[in-house]
Design a protein around this motif. Structure first.
Motif, PDB file in Angstrom:
ATOM      1  N   GLU A   2       1.136  -1.130   0.174  1.00 40.87           N
ATOM      2  CA  GLU A   2       0.583   0.218   0.296  1.00 40.87           C
ATOM      3  C   GLU A   2       0.933   1.113   0.475  1.00 40.87           C
ATOM      4  OE1 GLU A   2      -1.037   0.872   4.286  1.00 40.87           O
ATOM      5  OE2 GLU A   2      -1.363  -0.345   4.199  1.00 40.87           O
ATOM      6  N   PHE A   3       0.142   2.515  -0.350  1.00 45.04           N
ATOM      7  CA  PHE A   3       1.167   3.547  -0.511  1.00 45.04           C
ATOM      8  C   PHE A   3       0.946   4.059   0.614  1.00 45.04           C
ATOM      9  CE2 PHE A   3       1.462   8.061  -0.689  1.00 45.04           C
ATOM     10  CZ  PHE A   3       2.138   8.588  -2.023  1.00 45.04           C
ATOM     11  N   SER A   4       2.905   4.466   1.254  1.00 46.17           N
ATOM     12  CA  SER A   4       3.089   5.159   2.400  1.00 46.17           C
ATOM     13  C   SER A   4       4.406   5.880   2.100  1.00 46.17           C
ATOM     14  CB  SER A   4       3.533   3.726   2.860  1.00 46.17           C
ATOM     15  OG  SER A   4       4.471   3.275   2.182  1.00 46.17           O
ATOM     16  N   SER A   5       4.727   6.542   2.954  1.00 44.94           N
ATOM     17  CA  SER A   5       6.069   7.662   2.707  1.00 44.94           C
ATOM     18  C   SER A   5       6.896   6.639   3.223  1.00 44.94           C
ATOM     19  CB  SER A   5       5.518   8.129   4.384  1.00 44.94           C
ATOM     20  OG  SER A   5       6.276   7.355   5.147  1.00 44.94           O
ATOM     21  N   ASP A   6       7.008   5.423   2.759  1.00 47.06           N
ATOM     22  CA  ASP A   6       8.556   5.158   2.369  1.00 47.06           C
ATOM     23  C   ASP A   6       7.948   4.957   1.131  1.00 47.06           C
ATOM     24  OD1 ASP A   6       9.303   4.664   5.322  1.00 47.06           O
ATOM     25  OD2 ASP A   6       8.158   2.149   5.307  1.00 47.06           O
ATOM     26  N   LEU A   7       7.395   4.440   0.457  1.00 51.85           N
ATOM     27  CA  LEU A   7       7.223   5.069  -1.360  1.00 51.85           C
ATOM     28  C   LEU A   7       7.630   5.958  -2.128  1.00 51.85           C
ATOM     29  CD1 LEU A   7       4.105   1.968  -2.111  1.00 51.85           C
ATOM     30  CD2 LEU A   7       6.992   1.708  -2.586  1.00 51.85           C
ATOM     31  N   ILE A   8       7.260   7.119  -1.164  1.00 57.26           N
ATOM     32  CA  ILE A   8       7.313   8.128  -1.947  1.00 57.26           C
ATOM     33  C   ILE A   8       9.137   8.686  -1.016  1.00 57.26           C
ATOM     34  CG2 ILE A   8       7.195  10.581  -1.198  1.00 57.26           C
ATOM     35  CD1 ILE A   8       4.591  10.305  -0.427  1.00 57.26           C
ATOM     36  N   ILE A   9       9.989   8.240  -0.155  1.00 57.51           N
ATOM     37  CA  ILE A   9      10.737   8.059   0.060  1.00 57.51           C
ATOM     38  C   ILE A   9      11.149   7.503  -1.249  1.00 57.51           C
ATOM     39  CG2 ILE A   9      12.690   7.828   1.146  1.00 57.51           C
ATOM     40  CD1 ILE A   9      10.905   7.727   3.602  1.00 57.51           C
ATOM     41  N   LEU A  10      11.546   6.262  -1.297  1.00 56.24           N
ATOM     42  CA  LEU A  10      11.917   5.394  -2.005  1.00 56.24           C
ATOM     43  C   LEU A  10      11.435   5.544  -3.788  1.00 56.24           C
ATOM     44  CD1 LEU A  10      12.840   2.816  -2.875  1.00 56.24           C
ATOM     45  CD2 LEU A  10      10.630   1.507  -3.427  1.00 56.24           C
ATOM     46  N   ALA A  11      11.329   6.229  -3.962  1.00 56.58           N
ATOM     47  CA  ALA A  11      10.785   6.859  -5.528  1.00 56.58           C
ATOM     48  C   ALA A  11      11.733   8.550  -5.554  1.00 56.58           C
ATOM     49  CB  ALA A  11       9.412   7.312  -5.554  1.00 56.58           C
ATOM     50  N   ALA A  12      11.608   8.554  -4.420  1.00 55.93           N
ATOM     51  CA  ALA A  12      12.696   9.491  -4.565  1.00 55.93           C
ATOM     52  C   ALA A  12      14.594   9.410  -4.724  1.00 55.93           C
ATOM     53  CB  ALA A  12      12.618  10.808  -2.850  1.00 55.93           C
ATOM     54  N   ILE A  13      14.502   8.299  -4.232  1.00 55.34           N
ATOM     55  CA  ILE A  13      15.691   8.122  -3.920  1.00 55.34           C
ATOM     56  C   ILE A  13      16.137   8.007  -5.174  1.00 55.34           C
ATOM     57  CG2 ILE A  13      17.238   6.341  -3.718  1.00 55.34           C
ATOM     58  CD1 ILE A  13      15.791   6.243  -0.473  1.00 55.34           C
ATOM     59  N   LEU A  14      14.977   7.164  -6.243  1.00 56.73           N
ATOM     60  CA  LEU A  14      14.695   6.367  -7.216  1.00 56.73           C
ATOM     61  C   LEU A  14      15.227   7.760  -8.399  1.00 56.73           C
ATOM     62  CD1 LEU A  14      12.571   3.546  -7.807  1.00 56.73           C
ATOM     63  CD2 LEU A  14      15.391   3.322  -7.428  1.00 56.73           C
ATOM     64  N   LEU A  15      14.710   8.864  -8.118  1.00 60.99           N
ATOM     65  CA  LEU A  15      14.963   9.807  -9.028  1.00 60.99           C
ATOM     66  C   LEU A  15      16.019  10.972  -8.781  1.00 60.99           C
ATOM     67  CD1 LEU A  15      11.269  11.493  -8.469  1.00 60.99           C
ATOM     68  CD2 LEU A  15      11.926  10.584 -10.593  1.00 60.99           C
ATOM     69  N   VAL A  16      16.648  10.572  -7.443  1.00 60.99           N
ATOM     70  CA  VAL A  16      17.996  11.384  -7.584  1.00 60.99           C
ATOM     71  C   VAL A  16      19.070  10.326  -7.903  1.00 60.99           C
ATOM     72  CG1 VAL A  16      19.545  11.690  -5.751  1.00 60.99           C
ATOM     73  CG2 VAL A  16      17.581  11.674  -5.233  1.00 60.99           C
ATOM     74  N   ALA A  17      19.332   9.125  -7.796  1.00 60.86           N
ATOM     75  CA  ALA A  17      19.445   8.069  -8.335  1.00 60.86           C
ATOM     76  C   ALA A  17      19.587   8.374 -10.670  1.00 60.86           C
ATOM     77  CB  ALA A  17      19.393   6.916  -8.309  1.00 60.86           C
ATOM     78  N   GLY A  18      18.299   8.544 -10.738  1.00 66.29           N
ATOM     79  CA  GLY A  18      18.520   8.610 -12.482  1.00 66.29           C
ATOM     80  C   GLY A  18      18.327  10.212 -12.353  1.00 66.29           C
ATOM     81  N   GLY A  19      19.355  10.663 -12.265  1.00 62.39           N
ATOM     82  CA  GLY A  19      19.750  12.352 -12.363  1.00 62.39           C
ATOM     83  C   GLY A  19      21.565  11.991 -12.394  1.00 62.39           C
ATOM     84  N   LEU A  20      21.673  11.002 -11.266  1.00 64.33           N
ATOM     85  CA  LEU A  20      23.179  10.955 -11.143  1.00 64.33           C
ATOM     86  C   LEU A  20      23.695   9.605 -12.588  1.00 64.33           C
ATOM     87  CD1 LEU A  20      23.637  10.672  -7.375  1.00 64.33           C
ATOM     88  CD2 LEU A  20      24.353  12.077  -8.923  1.00 64.33           C
ATOM     89  N   THR A  21      23.053   9.605 -12.599  1.00 60.53           N
ATOM     90  CA  THR A  21      23.154   8.002 -13.813  1.00 60.53           C
ATOM     91  C   THR A  21      23.394   9.171 -14.940  1.00 60.53           C
ATOM     92  OG1 THR A  21      21.495   6.563 -13.347  1.00 60.53           O
ATOM     93  CG2 THR A  21      22.310   6.053 -14.650  1.00 60.53           C
ATOM     94  N   GLY A  22      22.609  10.180 -15.511  1.00 67.29           N
ATOM     95  CA  GLY A  22      22.521  10.861 -16.658  1.00 67.29           C
ATOM     96  C   GLY A  22      23.891  11.435 -16.289  1.00 67.29           C
ATOM     97  N   VAL A  23      23.836  12.858 -15.108  1.00 69.48           N
ATOM     98  CA  VAL A  23      25.498  12.728 -15.560  1.00 69.48           C
ATOM     99  C   VAL A  23      26.428  12.236 -15.807  1.00 69.48           C
ATOM    100  CG1 VAL A  23      26.864  13.957 -13.910  1.00 69.48           C
ATOM    101  CG2 VAL A  23      24.670  14.402 -13.343  1.00 69.48           C
TER     102      VAL A  23
END
Length: 273
Positions: A2-23
């Motif tokens: 179920e949707f939770s704050s943990d998933l929001i944190i997880l999504a944020a981590i993946l987005l940051v990792a994606g940004g670093l991957t692009g660089v």
């Protein structure tokens, strides 16, 4: 889950990792798979994906994400005239053959073997780049004929098994043969395109029809992983390209050497765990 704050944190981590991957893709001509694979592996575990499919799902998704990242990075370097397009043409067929063979071998080879290979090769090149010595150069330029095609096959094979875009391995080969780090980085971006497309397709077919995959997966490619990684990697790839061409040769060598050393340590940690 179920949707939770943990998933929001997880999504944020993946987005940051994606940004670093692009660089990383733009800066070093790599696809960022060395960063994506462990992040995706842990993410799939957090989401409850079956242990038997977590690793191939992480590798396949990584290769799929590398497609747009490599395309954007390649176009950026090509516009600056830094890509050796003749070398890409000569390497195209052996690289693709190596990628397809890697998709077959991956069913049987232990991941520890491939991690050890990368640790040795990347570790040696990291020391070479950081030290700045020219004594380790194999030749003043790349060979021709069957040996050149063999290099391309090795790049495709190892990259397919490791879930990376081939930039690390191609940079090692090119810089050991007298090519400048700027040209190696730029050409490696094009190699990422040659590896990621057939590699992702291979993993889709390899996982097709399995019943233990999450519902968002197409074979061994996760649509969730694509949605979270692709936007940020595409947006930040050109930042890495601009940064690469603003640095001196020695600075870029040091930066890439440190990057290889860190990735090698990550694989050593994975082997020991």
């Amino acid at each position: 889950m179920e949707f939770s704050s943990d998933l929001i944190i997880l999504a944020a981590i993946l987005l940051v990792a994606g940004g670093l991957t692009g660089v990383l893709a733009g800066l070093f001509g790599v696809g960022g798979g060395a960063l994506m694979v462990p992040v995706l592996f842990e993410t799939f575990g957090f989401l409850g994906v079956a242990e038997a499919v977590r690793m191939p799902l992480a590798v396949g998704t990584s290769l799929a994400v590398i497609i747009p990242t490599s395309l954007r990075s390649y176009k950026g370097h090509l516009a600056r005239g830094a890509v050796d397009t003749d070398l890409l043409k000569r390497w195209a067929v052996p690289i693709v053959l190596g990628v397809l063979m890697g998709a077959v071998v991956a069913r049987y080879a232990s991941p520890v073997v491939m991690q050890l290979v990368f640790v040795v090769v990347a570790g040696v090149n990291a020391v070479k780049l950081i030290s700045g010595t020219k004594r380790w150069d194999i030749a003043s330029d790349l060979p021709t004929g069957w040996l050149l095609r063999f290099y391309g096959w090795v790049i495709g094979l190892l990259s397919s098994l490791m879930g990376i875009g081939g930039g690390q391995i191609a940079n090692i080969i090119m810089t050991l043969h007298g090519r400048s780090i700027h040209q190696a980085v730029a050409t490696s971006a094009g190699i990422g395109v040659l590896i990621s497309i057939p590699g992702a397709l291979g993993y889709i077919f390899a996982g097709w029809g399995r019943t233990d995959l999450p519902p968002d997966a197409i074979g061994f490619v996760s649509l969730l992983g694509l949605v979270l990684f692709v936007p940020t990697t595409v947006l930040t790839a050109n930042l890495g390209v601009r940064l690469a061409h603003s640095l001196s040769r020695r600075t870029l060598e040091l930066a890439f050497g440190i990057f290889l050393a860190l990735v090698s340590l990550r694989f050593v940690f994975a082997i020991l765990m």
